[in-house]
Design a protein around this motif. Structure first.
Motif, PDB file in Angstrom:
ATOM      1  N   ASP A 114     -27.533 -23.762 -14.319  1.00 39.74           N
ATOM      2  CA  ASP A 114     -27.739 -25.233 -14.585  1.00 39.74           C
ATOM      3  C   ASP A 114     -27.652 -25.889 -13.158  1.00 39.74           C
ATOM      4  OD1 ASP A 114     -27.876 -25.129 -17.122  1.00 39.74           O
ATOM      5  OD2 ASP A 114     -25.566 -24.468 -17.430  1.00 39.74           O
ATOM      6  N   ALA A 115     -26.712 -25.235 -12.471  1.00 41.86           N
ATOM      7  CA  ALA A 115     -26.585 -25.965 -10.805  1.00 41.86           C
ATOM      8  C   ALA A 115     -27.921 -25.946 -10.156  1.00 41.86           C
ATOM      9  CB  ALA A 115     -25.639 -25.143 -10.321  1.00 41.86           C
ATOM     10  N   ALA A 116     -28.744 -24.513 -10.356  1.00 47.30           N
ATOM     11  CA  ALA A 116     -29.810 -24.442  -9.651  1.00 47.30           C
ATOM     12  C   ALA A 116     -31.093 -25.407 -10.206  1.00 47.30           C
ATOM     13  CB  ALA A 116     -30.265 -23.064  -9.869  1.00 47.30           C
ATOM     14  N   ILE A 117     -31.190 -25.612 -11.518  1.00 51.85           N
ATOM     15  CA  ILE A 117     -31.994 -26.561 -12.143  1.00 51.85           C
ATOM     16  C   ILE A 117     -31.818 -27.809 -11.733  1.00 51.85           C
ATOM     17  CG2 ILE A 117     -31.263 -26.658 -14.536  1.00 51.85           C
ATOM     18  CD1 ILE A 117     -34.810 -26.233 -13.755  1.00 51.85           C
ATOM     19  N   GLY A 118     -30.577 -28.333 -11.785  1.00 50.95           N
ATOM     20  CA  GLY A 118     -30.109 -29.348 -11.494  1.00 50.95           C
ATOM     21  C   GLY A 118     -30.571 -29.902 -10.021  1.00 50.95           C
ATOM     22  N   GLN A 119     -30.435 -28.937  -9.024  1.00 51.22           N
ATOM     23  CA  GLN A 119     -30.806 -29.364  -7.785  1.00 51.22           C
ATOM     24  C   GLN A 119     -32.468 -29.482  -7.611  1.00 51.22           C
ATOM     25  OE1 GLN A 119     -28.778 -29.503  -4.760  1.00 51.22           O
ATOM     26  NE2 GLN A 119     -30.784 -30.272  -3.919  1.00 51.22           N
TER      27      GLN A 119
END
Ligand code: NAD
Length: 346
Positions: A332-337
């Motif tokens: 989730d953190a990766a796709i948010g970035q």
């Protein structure tokens, strides 16, 4: 009329404190059409792979998911809200995600039962940068990206791949798209209780690859050397005797303690790889095998990030491999970035 909060923006005897509150611009709001038209699963794969690598090095802060149950009453519900998030060390943002599911009364109003948003936050200031109305689209992308990372590390470049999909819903589609991004040439097969014909036709048209519909899960297993499973997970969907040597199974349907798609004897016979052991032991395929006493955590071959980092092996020979994907806050953190990087200049 002046509210108590707007009064705070006027100069007072504490100007520094007042300016601090007012200094952050409102987060940008991106609606569903903007999010879906600017992001694809291929955008997410490299970032998700890096996030898995960081996760295995202990460089991602991933709290356990939070759940708010909305009981059915005359005024609300039924429904469930799941909150996940994470921060990858060194990234300029962190992400909190809110996913609302099973609001079944929506269907009576012609509305979907689920919705959701991502909040991307500046990791320097702690101020929210963006609210993305994604209604599970970004979750599907980061799930597909995890499938692609698993596929890349458990198959060999140039290997002839016959990829089967058990379950023909939204996650199956994102897995098919993600597979094409890392292994462009494969033949596809699908088995689903519903939707298999549409899946095969749509994926053939979209990806330009051959897809056939299997009459049974057994037929699919006997024909394929990669099997993605993404059913709601109330029943196991395959059997050990049906599998070919060298098969990779990438299971993503189980993300709750009530679900299990892969039988315990298949897990035991495999080189078992978890996305995150602390999750798969509670809500993934591993949970059932641990509870039955068929496996212990010592039987876990690796977490996916250890394979990404080259610290543990991926595909070596004709061993059976199971990759258990429950979905992590690191993804989730990766796709948010990724989303913020792509959308911020619109
Ligand atoms: N691991 C993750 O990160 C992650 C992320 C999102 C969703 N999920 C889970 O993935 C699963 C699938 O989600 P979805 O959105 O694709 O659902 P969906 O309802 O769109 O599709 C489910 C498909 O499975 C088929 N199916 C059901 N039981 C079957 C069986 N026994 N054999 C063959 N086919 C069967 C249905 O006919 C349908 O085609 C759910 O359990 C969901 O919670 C996991």
């Amino acid at each position: 009329m002046t509210s108590a909060w707007s009064a705070l923006t006027k100069p007072t005897s504490f100007p520094l404190r007042v300016r601090t509150f007012a200094a952050f611009p409102a987060p940008r709001l991106f609606d569903y059409d903007t999010v879906t038209s600017h992001l694809s699963v291929a955008d997410a794969i490299d970032a998700v792979e890096s996030a898995f690598g960081a996760l295995a090095k202990g460089q991602v802060d991933v709290p356990m998911p939070m759940h708010i149950g909305v009981a059915e009453t005359p005024t609300a519900g039924p429904g469930d809200c799941h909150i996940k998030g994470g921060y990858v060390l060194g990234a300029p943002t962190f992400t909190v995600k809110l996913a609302c599911v099973s609001f079944y009364k929506n269907l009576e109003q012609g509305l979907p039962a689920g919705s959701g948003l991502f909040c991307v936050v500046d990791a320097v200031t702690g101020a929210p940068l963006a609210v993305l109305q994604e209604n599970r689209y970004m979750t599907d992308l980061r799930t597909g990206a995890a499938g692609a990372v698993a596929l890349k590390h458990t198959t060999l470049p140039g290997q002839e791949l016959r990829i089967g999909f058990i379950g023909a819903g939204a996650i199956a589609r994102t897995m098919a798209r993600a597979s094409k991004a890392v292994r462009p040439h494969f033949t596809g097969m699908v088995y689903g209780l519903a939707g298999a014909d549409d899946f095969a036709n749509d994926m053939h048209d979209e990806l330009g690859l051959d897809f056939t519909v299997a009459a049974s899960a057994r037929e699919l297993c006997e024909s394929c050397n990669v099997i993605y499973t993404q059913t709601p997970g109330s029943d196991t969907v395959l059997e050990l005797d049906w599998l070919q040597p060298g098969t990779t199974i990438i299971a993503s349907g189980s993300d709750q303690p009530t679900k299990q798609e892969i039988p315990n004897d298949v897990l035991k016979a495999s080189k078992y790889i978890a996305d995150l052991i602390k999750q798969t032991s509670k809500v993934g395929e591993l949970r059932g095998a641990l509870q039955a006493g068929v496996m212990t955590e010592a039987d876990v071959h690796a977490e996916l990030g250890q394979v990404v980092n080259g610290d543990k092996s991926g595909r070596e020979g004709d061993e059976l491999i199971v990759v258990d994907l429950t979905g992590t806050g690191a993804q989730d953190a990766a796709i948010g970035q990724v989303a913020w990087d792509k959308l911020r200049n619109l």
